[in-house]
Design a protein around this motif. Structure first.
Motif, PDB file in Angstrom:
ATOM      1  N   ALA A   1      -4.942   6.013  -0.244  1.00  0.00           N
ATOM      2  CA  ALA A   1      -3.812   5.083  -0.126  1.00  0.00           C
ATOM      3  C   ALA A   1      -3.040   5.347   1.166  1.00  0.00           C
ATOM      4  CB  ALA A   1      -2.891   5.228  -1.326  1.00  0.00           C
ATOM      5  N   THR A   2      -2.914   6.633   1.544  1.00  0.00           N
ATOM      6  CA  THR A   2      -2.205   6.970   2.796  1.00  0.00           C
ATOM      7  C   THR A   2      -2.925   6.341   3.978  1.00  0.00           C
ATOM      8  OG1 THR A   2      -1.362   9.071   1.945  1.00  0.00           O
ATOM      9  CG2 THR A   2      -1.493   8.880   4.318  1.00  0.00           C
ATOM     10  N   PHE A   3      -4.262   6.517   4.038  1.00  0.00           N
ATOM     11  CA  PHE A   3      -5.018   5.952   5.166  1.00  0.00           C
ATOM     12  C   PHE A   3      -5.037   4.430   5.100  1.00  0.00           C
ATOM     13  CE2 PHE A   3      -9.109   4.654   7.220  1.00  0.00           C
ATOM     14  CZ  PHE A   3      -8.676   4.862   8.527  1.00  0.00           C
ATOM     15  N   ALA A   4      -5.219   3.900   3.878  1.00  0.00           N
ATOM     16  CA  ALA A   4      -5.245   2.437   3.719  1.00  0.00           C
ATOM     17  C   ALA A   4      -3.910   1.837   4.140  1.00  0.00           C
ATOM     18  CB  ALA A   4      -5.540   2.076   2.270  1.00  0.00           C
ATOM     19  N   ARG A   5      -2.841   2.611   3.997  1.00  0.00           N
ATOM     20  CA  ARG A   5      -1.520   2.123   4.399  1.00  0.00           C
ATOM     21  C   ARG A   5      -1.279   2.394   5.886  1.00  0.00           C
ATOM     22  NH1 ARG A   5       3.311   4.373   6.507  1.00  0.00           N
ATOM     23  NH2 ARG A   5       4.854   2.749   6.272  1.00  0.00           N
ATOM     24  N   GLN A   6      -1.660   3.600   6.352  1.00  0.00           N
ATOM     25  CA  GLN A   6      -1.462   3.958   7.766  1.00  0.00           C
ATOM     26  C   GLN A   6      -2.205   2.994   8.676  1.00  0.00           C
ATOM     27  OE1 GLN A   6       0.025   6.240   9.771  1.00  0.00           O
ATOM     28  NE2 GLN A   6       1.093   7.295   8.146  1.00  0.00           N
ATOM     29  N   CYS A   7      -3.431   2.630   8.259  1.00  0.00           N
ATOM     30  CA  CYS A   7      -4.299   1.841   9.121  1.00  0.00           C
ATOM     31  C   CYS A   7      -3.681   0.494   9.512  1.00  0.00           C
ATOM     32  CB  CYS A   7      -5.658   1.688   8.457  1.00  0.00           C
ATOM     33  SG  CYS A   7      -6.888   1.354   9.683  1.00  0.00           S
ATOM     34  N   PRO A   8      -3.375  -0.390   8.535  1.00  0.00           N
ATOM     35  CA  PRO A   8      -2.751  -1.655   8.952  1.00  0.00           C
ATOM     36  C   PRO A   8      -1.399  -1.443   9.627  1.00  0.00           C
ATOM     37  CG  PRO A   8      -2.806  -1.481   6.554  1.00  0.00           C
ATOM     38  CD  PRO A   8      -3.634  -0.351   7.084  1.00  0.00           C
ATOM     39  N   TYR A   9      -0.643  -0.437   9.133  1.00  0.00           N
ATOM     40  CA  TYR A   9       0.683  -0.179   9.718  1.00  0.00           C
ATOM     41  C   TYR A   9       0.573   0.200  11.196  1.00  0.00           C
ATOM     42  CZ  TYR A   9       4.909   2.398  10.933  1.00  0.00           C
ATOM     43  OH  TYR A   9       6.022   2.860  11.595  1.00  0.00           O
ATOM     44  N   VAL A  10      -0.279   1.191  11.495  1.00  0.00           N
ATOM     45  CA  VAL A  10      -0.395   1.674  12.878  1.00  0.00           C
ATOM     46  C   VAL A  10      -1.021   0.603  13.773  1.00  0.00           C
ATOM     47  CG1 VAL A  10      -1.418   3.453  14.379  1.00  0.00           C
ATOM     48  CG2 VAL A  10      -0.497   4.101  12.171  1.00  0.00           C
ATOM     49  N   VAL A  11      -2.069  -0.055  13.273  1.00  0.00           N
ATOM     50  CA  VAL A  11      -2.762  -1.072  14.072  1.00  0.00           C
ATOM     51  C   VAL A  11      -1.829  -2.252  14.376  1.00  0.00           C
ATOM     52  CG1 VAL A  11      -4.642  -2.769  14.059  1.00  0.00           C
ATOM     53  CG2 VAL A  11      -5.093  -0.414  13.331  1.00  0.00           C
TER      54      VAL A  11
ATOM     55  N   MET B   1      -6.292   4.162  -6.742  1.00  0.00           N
ATOM     56  CA  MET B   1      -5.487   3.215  -5.984  1.00  0.00           C
ATOM     57  C   MET B   1      -5.550   1.788  -6.564  1.00  0.00           C
ATOM     58  SD  MET B   1      -5.945   2.823  -1.972  1.00  0.00           S
ATOM     59  CE  MET B   1      -5.282   1.409  -1.169  1.00  0.00           C
ATOM     60  N   MET B   2      -6.788   1.388  -6.912  1.00  0.00           N
ATOM     61  CA  MET B   2      -7.006   0.029  -7.416  1.00  0.00           C
ATOM     62  C   MET B   2      -6.302  -0.178  -8.759  1.00  0.00           C
ATOM     63  SD  MET B   2      -8.659  -2.363  -6.004  1.00  0.00           S
ATOM     64  CE  MET B   2      -8.933  -4.070  -6.396  1.00  0.00           C
ATOM     65  N   SER B   3      -6.511   0.804  -9.691  1.00  0.00           N
ATOM     66  CA  SER B   3      -5.910   0.631 -11.021  1.00  0.00           C
ATOM     67  C   SER B   3      -4.390   0.739 -10.966  1.00  0.00           C
ATOM     68  CB  SER B   3      -6.475   1.616 -12.058  1.00  0.00           C
ATOM     69  OG  SER B   3      -7.269   2.590 -11.487  1.00  0.00           O
ATOM     70  N   MET B   4      -3.861   1.562 -10.048  1.00  0.00           N
ATOM     71  CA  MET B   4      -2.402   1.655  -9.899  1.00  0.00           C
ATOM     72  C   MET B   4      -1.852   0.315  -9.410  1.00  0.00           C
ATOM     73  SD  MET B   4       0.333   3.473 -10.254  1.00  0.00           S
ATOM     74  CE  MET B   4       0.101   5.250 -10.227  1.00  0.00           C
ATOM     75  N   GLY B   5      -2.550  -0.307  -8.449  1.00  0.00           N
ATOM     76  CA  GLY B   5      -2.148  -1.623  -7.944  1.00  0.00           C
ATOM     77  C   GLY B   5      -2.152  -2.663  -9.050  1.00  0.00           C
ATOM     78  N   MET B   6      -3.221  -2.634  -9.883  1.00  0.00           N
ATOM     79  CA  MET B   6      -3.340  -3.592 -10.995  1.00  0.00           C
ATOM     80  C   MET B   6      -2.232  -3.364 -12.033  1.00  0.00           C
ATOM     81  SD  MET B   6      -5.692  -5.397  -9.877  1.00  0.00           S
ATOM     82  CE  MET B   6      -5.813  -6.594 -11.195  1.00  0.00           C
ATOM     83  N   ARG B   7      -1.920  -2.078 -12.263  1.00  0.00           N
ATOM     84  CA  ARG B   7      -0.880  -1.769 -13.261  1.00  0.00           C
ATOM     85  C   ARG B   7       0.483  -2.312 -12.778  1.00  0.00           C
ATOM     86  NH1 ARG B   7       1.060   4.177 -15.270  1.00  0.00           N
ATOM     87  NH2 ARG B   7      -0.776   4.079 -16.598  1.00  0.00           N
TER      88      ARG B   7
ATOM     89  N   LEU C   1       0.847  -1.212   0.000  1.00  0.00           N
ATOM     90  CA  LEU C   1       0.000   0.000   0.000  1.00  0.00           C
ATOM     91  C   LEU C   1       0.875   1.253   0.000  1.00  0.00           C
ATOM     92  CD1 LEU C   1      -2.481  -1.452   2.568  1.00  0.00           C
ATOM     93  CD2 LEU C   1      -3.127  -0.767   0.268  1.00  0.00           C
ATOM     94  N   ASP C   2       2.028   1.179   0.660  1.00  0.00           N
ATOM     95  CA  ASP C   2       2.949   2.310   0.685  1.00  0.00           C
ATOM     96  C   ASP C   2       3.520   2.557  -0.708  1.00  0.00           C
ATOM     97  OD1 ASP C   2       4.207   4.336   2.164  1.00  0.00           O
ATOM     98  OD2 ASP C   2       6.072   3.198   2.229  1.00  0.00           O
ATOM     99  N   LEU C   3       3.847   1.467  -1.387  1.00  0.00           N
ATOM    100  CA  LEU C   3       4.381   1.560  -2.751  1.00  0.00           C
ATOM    101  C   LEU C   3       3.348   2.200  -3.685  1.00  0.00           C
ATOM    102  CD1 LEU C   3       6.826   0.138  -4.618  1.00  0.00           C
ATOM    103  CD2 LEU C   3       4.858  -1.096  -5.427  1.00  0.00           C
TER     104      LEU C   3
END
Length: 292
Positions: free
Chosen positions: A266-276, A45-51, A27-29
């Motif tokens: 993407a920042t929150f989606a990454r912060q969330c698992p990271y912080v938790v 975010m989704m299409s960047m991940g797929m790309r 998610l950070d990437l």
């Protein structure tokens, strides 16, 4: 006593954050690539991940994960260790600390941690951004040690602190207030006013709230940090961005104020698992190491 709380905090923070950072790395990437995109139409975010998956394969999502883990060991170990020491110095053992004191302790701990971890952060941003560059312009770092070695040889050892250290310290000050001081405060509120008992449920709730606060506070500085670290030095040309505030104001002028929240999901989606994951790991380690 101070030495004991420093090394314990360092071990708990570095191990917890290395686990959290590695889990949240894809998610950070994606977040870094979203912040760097200038092409139209913009990818989400989704299409960047797929790309990334289709162009670079599943391992492409873990580009720079070794730099990320090494950076977490130094950066977060220092942040957590110093935060505990500064809270001790502020008299936490004798009376509960006020919100402002926690903010000051967390901010100072974040700045110290960012200074210590800057070479790893510089290497990580460049390794993550590499796949987006044309083949001929790629830096092609093999791993964290190769990246740090090449940067030191070609740009000088001091360049590892010259490049992006101020935006990094600014961001770390803000983000550490969000991740550490806000976590402490949210945990206190959940325990005192909601009546939650000490345990994983309390740690999960407080860290989820802290992740959102940290994301809102840090996103503008994070976008600026990514752009500053990724710009290439060209002979005889003045750099486009010269500092955090200048970069942010240039972005607002050219792309509108919402450009500062590029990649927020993407920042929150990454912060969330990271912080938790980081806080749950740290709290478990605290329990294990209590009598050490």
């Amino acid at each position: 006593k101070k030495a004991s709380s420093l090394w314990k905090g360092f071990v708990q923070g570095s191990v917890g954050a290395a686990v959290g950072g590695s889990c949240a790395h894809p998610l950070d990437l994606i977040k870094v690539r979203l912040q760097l995109q200038t092409e139209v139409p913009k990818l989400n975010m989704m299409s960047m991940g797929m790309r990334i998956l289709s162009n670079e394969g599943a391992l492409g999502l873990f580009k720079g994960v070794d730099a990320s883990a090494a950076r977490q060991l130094v950066y977060s170990g220092t942040r957590f260790g110093m935060y505990d020491v500064l809270k001790d110095l502020a008299g936490e053992k004798t009376a509960p600390l006020g919100m402002l004191t926690k903010v000051v302790c967390a901010g100072a701990a974040g700045a110290i941690g960012a200074f210590a971890g800057n070479p790893g952060d510089l290497a990580m941003v460049r390794m993550q951004a590499d796949g987006k560059l044309p083949e001929a312009e790629r830096r092609g770092y093999k791993n964290i040690f190769d990246a740090v070695g090449k940067i030191a040889r070609s740009e000088g050892v001091l360049s590892m602190w010259r490049t992006g250290v101020v935006p990094n310290m600014n961001r770390a000050t803000i983000i550490t207030v969000g991740q550490l001081a806000a976590y402490d405060q949210c945990k206190e509120v959940c325990a005192d006013y909601v009546g939650m008992k000490e345990g994983v449920q309390l740690h999960f709730t407080a860290s989820f709230m802290a992740a959102f606060i940290a994301s809102v506070m840090s996103n503008p500085v994070d976008v600026a940090k990514t752009r500053l670290m990724n710009q290439k030095a060209e002979e005889g040309k003045a750099p486009l961005y010269t500092g955090t505030v200048q970069c942010m104001s240039k972005m607002v002028q050219a792309e509108g104020p919402l450009s500062l929240y590029k990649g927020f999901a993407a920042t929150f989606a990454r912060q969330c698992p990271y912080v938790v994951i980081t806080w749950i790991s740290v709290e478990q380690l605290k329990k294990i190491m209590k009598d050490w």
